[in-house]
Design a protein around this motif. Structure first.
Motif, short mmCIF file in Angstrom:
data_model
loop_
_atom_site.label_atom_id
_atom_site.label_comp_id
_atom_site.label_asym_id
_atom_site.label_seq_id
_atom_site.Cartn_x
_atom_site.Cartn_y
_atom_site.Cartn_z
N ALA A 63 0.85 -1.19 0.00
CA ALA A 63 0.00 0.00 0.00
C ALA A 63 0.88 1.24 0.00
O ALA A 63 1.68 1.44 0.91
CB ALA A 63 -0.91 -0.01 1.22
N ASP A 64 0.77 2.04 -1.04
CA ASP A 64 1.54 3.28 -1.18
C ASP A 64 0.56 4.43 -1.15
O ASP A 64 -0.27 4.59 -2.06
CB ASP A 64 2.31 3.25 -2.50
CG ASP A 64 3.24 4.44 -2.67
OD1 ASP A 64 2.99 5.49 -2.02
OD2 ASP A 64 4.20 4.34 -3.45
N ALA A 65 0.61 5.24 -0.10
CA ALA A 65 -0.36 6.31 0.07
C ALA A 65 -0.36 7.29 -1.10
O ALA A 65 -1.39 7.91 -1.39
CB ALA A 65 -0.08 7.06 1.38
N SER A 66 0.76 7.43 -1.80
CA SER A 66 0.82 8.37 -2.90
C SER A 66 -0.04 7.92 -4.08
O SER A 66 -0.39 8.73 -4.94
CB SER A 66 2.26 8.57 -3.36
OG SER A 66 2.80 7.39 -3.93
N SER A 128 4.71 -5.13 -16.16
CA SER A 128 6.07 -4.96 -15.65
C SER A 128 6.10 -4.14 -14.37
O SER A 128 7.12 -4.07 -13.70
CB SER A 128 6.94 -4.27 -16.71
OG SER A 128 6.44 -2.98 -17.02
N GLY A 129 4.97 -3.51 -14.00
CA GLY A 129 4.92 -2.75 -12.76
C GLY A 129 5.12 -1.27 -12.98
O GLY A 129 5.96 -0.86 -13.78
N ASP A 130 4.35 -0.44 -12.23
CA ASP A 130 4.46 1.01 -12.39
C ASP A 130 4.54 1.75 -11.06
O ASP A 130 4.40 2.97 -11.03
CB ASP A 130 3.28 1.54 -13.22
CG ASP A 130 1.93 1.30 -12.56
OD1 ASP A 130 1.90 0.69 -11.46
OD2 ASP A 130 0.91 1.72 -13.13
N ARG A 131 4.78 1.01 -9.97
CA ARG A 131 4.88 1.66 -8.66
C ARG A 131 6.33 1.55 -8.17
O ARG A 131 6.74 0.52 -7.63
CB ARG A 131 3.92 1.01 -7.66
CG ARG A 131 2.47 1.13 -8.11
CD ARG A 131 1.48 0.70 -7.05
NE ARG A 131 0.12 0.90 -7.52
CZ ARG A 131 -0.92 1.13 -6.74
NH1 ARG A 131 -0.76 1.17 -5.42
NH2 ARG A 131 -2.12 1.30 -7.26
N PRO A 132 7.10 2.61 -8.35
CA PRO A 132 8.54 2.54 -8.03
C PRO A 132 8.84 2.13 -6.60
O PRO A 132 9.88 1.53 -6.32
CB PRO A 132 9.04 3.96 -8.31
CG PRO A 132 8.06 4.51 -9.31
CD PRO A 132 6.73 3.92 -8.94
N SER A 133 7.94 2.42 -5.66
CA SER A 133 8.21 2.10 -4.26
C SER A 133 8.27 0.60 -4.00
O SER A 133 8.87 0.16 -3.00
CB SER A 133 7.13 2.73 -3.37
OG SER A 133 5.84 2.25 -3.73
N GLU A 134 7.66 -0.23 -4.85
CA GLU A 134 7.64 -1.66 -4.61
C GLU A 134 8.96 -2.33 -4.97
O GLU A 134 9.33 -3.36 -4.38
CB GLU A 134 6.51 -2.30 -5.43
CG GLU A 134 5.13 -1.90 -4.95
CD GLU A 134 4.02 -2.36 -5.88
OE1 GLU A 134 2.86 -2.38 -5.43
OE2 GLU A 134 4.32 -2.70 -7.04
N PHE A 135 9.69 -1.76 -5.91
CA PHE A 135 10.87 -2.44 -6.43
C PHE A 135 12.02 -2.52 -5.43
O PHE A 135 12.61 -3.59 -5.25
CB PHE A 135 11.29 -1.81 -7.76
CG PHE A 135 10.38 -2.20 -8.89
CD1 PHE A 135 10.76 -3.17 -9.81
CD2 PHE A 135 9.12 -1.63 -9.03
CE1 PHE A 135 9.92 -3.56 -10.84
CE2 PHE A 135 8.27 -2.01 -10.05
CZ PHE A 135 8.67 -2.99 -10.96
N PRO A 136 12.40 -1.45 -4.76
CA PRO A 136 13.47 -1.60 -3.76
C PRO A 136 13.07 -2.53 -2.62
O PRO A 136 13.93 -3.19 -2.02
CB PRO A 136 13.69 -0.17 -3.27
CG PRO A 136 12.49 0.60 -3.68
CD PRO A 136 11.99 -0.04 -4.92
N ALA A 137 11.78 -2.61 -2.31
CA ALA A 137 11.33 -3.53 -1.25
C ALA A 137 11.60 -4.98 -1.64
O ALA A 137 11.84 -5.83 -0.77
CB ALA A 137 9.84 -3.32 -0.98
N TYR A 138 11.57 -5.27 -2.93
CA TYR A 138 11.89 -6.60 -3.43
C TYR A 138 13.38 -6.76 -3.76
O TYR A 138 13.80 -7.83 -4.18
CB TYR A 138 11.09 -6.89 -4.70
CG TYR A 138 9.70 -7.40 -4.48
CD1 TYR A 138 9.43 -8.76 -4.46
CD2 TYR A 138 8.63 -6.53 -4.29
CE1 TYR A 138 8.14 -9.24 -4.27
CE2 TYR A 138 7.34 -6.99 -4.09
CZ TYR A 138 7.10 -8.35 -4.09
OH TYR A 138 5.82 -8.81 -3.89
N GLY A 139 14.14 -5.69 -3.61
CA GLY A 139 15.55 -5.74 -3.99
C GLY A 139 15.75 -5.77 -5.49
O GLY A 139 16.74 -6.32 -5.98
#
Length: 321
Positions: A63-66, A128-139
């Motif tokens: 969940a990304d509030a933005s 392929s994904g469009d929420r940048p905040s998720e990617f560093p969380a997955y490494g």
């Protein structure tokens, strides 16, 4: 060439020259209370009886509030498994699983398992994904998502084929494969999507003018012109609606065009225009509407779905595990 594939989930949704209607979950938004989300699968059962072609779930890991959108909250594989156990014919679809964040073995194992538990009703929208905040969380490097997406698609399909190596992935899909609908560009060239996707899930553009469906139809036709051998591959879209009781309420854009407020007549005209220009499926979302979801679904089932019903297919495979 026939556009019937023998895949009951795919064939319930798609045929050349036809448009069907699906339903996007959640039917009402999460507002902080998980108990308040109860009851949605009962409405999906009603949608199945009414002739909706597909029930769609979303894949939003964090969940990304933005973004202000948490989807149905539940993991998509868990939600699809629940729906597989509580429905019998409606296609189970994702819009869309983020292939670039997941290991292909896990993707293939989960998808094939749900496909079997549903009797072969699974169709995957993938992205392929469009929420940048998720990617560093997955490494995972956000900029690598296009390459990772391509690699995951190829590995996913290879894993679902029989293996002669002595190490194999089980179960195999009921119909031998699981259809993949690529969402938007997913960081890929149009030719790659035309060759490797089983269909295309594309954003609708303007929905309050006649020019919008015309533009969407041209986009679909251009993409189809790239498909090797001119094979039929479907194009699907979605729309968030606020359906009014008054059937003649004019189509009105809300939230900058993200939501369409309309009466039944305006919605029927929009769906008819999409069908005329070659769109094969529309997933309707009602969570941003002003009326109770049950009322809206009943109205859609009575006044809209009969004009764009699910297509006739063979019965899904019995799956009382």
């Amino acid at each position: 060439m026939s556009d019937r594939t023998g895949h009951v989930g795919f064939d319930r949704m798609f045929a050349n020259g036809r448009l069907t209607v699906g339903l996007f979950l959640p039917l009402w938004p999460y507002t902080g209370d998980m108990a308040a989300l109860r009851g949605q699968s009962a409405l999906v059962q009603e949608a199945e009886r009414a002739g909706f072609a597909a029930a769609w779930v979303r894949d939003i890991p964090l969940a990304d509030a933005s973004f202000g959108d948490v989807g149905q909250v539940y993991d998509p594989w868990s939600a699809l498994t629940w729906l597989a156990a509580h429905t019998s014919t409606i296609t189970l679809a994702s819009g869309s699983v983020i292939f670039s964040l997941r290991h292909p073995i896990d993707l293939a194992k989960q998808a094939a398992s749900i496909d079997h538990l549903s009797g072969g009703r699974l169709v995957l929208g993938i992205a392929s994904g469009d929420r940048p905040s998720e990617f560093p969380a997955y490494g995972v490097d956000f900029e690598s998502r296009g390459r990772r997406f391509r690699e995951a698609v190829h590995a996913f399909r290879d894993l679902l084929k029989p293996s002669a190596s002595g190490v194999d992935l089980l179960p195999k899909p009921v119909h031998g494969h699981i259809p993949l609908l690529v969402t938007g560009s997913s960081q890929q060239a149009p030719d790659w999507i035309a060759e490797h996707a089983d269909g295309w899930l594309v954003y609708p553009g303007s929905t309050t003018t006649a020019e919008g469906p015309i533009a969407l139809g041209k986009k679909a036709a251009t993409w189809r012109g790239r498909i090797p051998g001119a094979a039929f591959k479907p194009v699907a879209t979605n729309e968030w609606i606020d359906l009014m009781e008054d059937p003649l309420h004019p189509p009105t854009p809300l939230r900058g065009g993200f939501v369409l407020r309309t009466g039944t007549q305006g919605l029927l005209e929009l769906l008819g225009r999409w069908q005329d220009v070659g769109i094969n499926h529309c997933a309707l979302g009602v969570q941003h509407g002003s009326r109770p979801a049950g009322e809206v679904l009943a109205q859609l089932g009575e006044e809209v779905v009969p004009h764009f019903p699910a297509l006739e297919t063979a019965a899904p495979q019995a799956s009382a595990w």
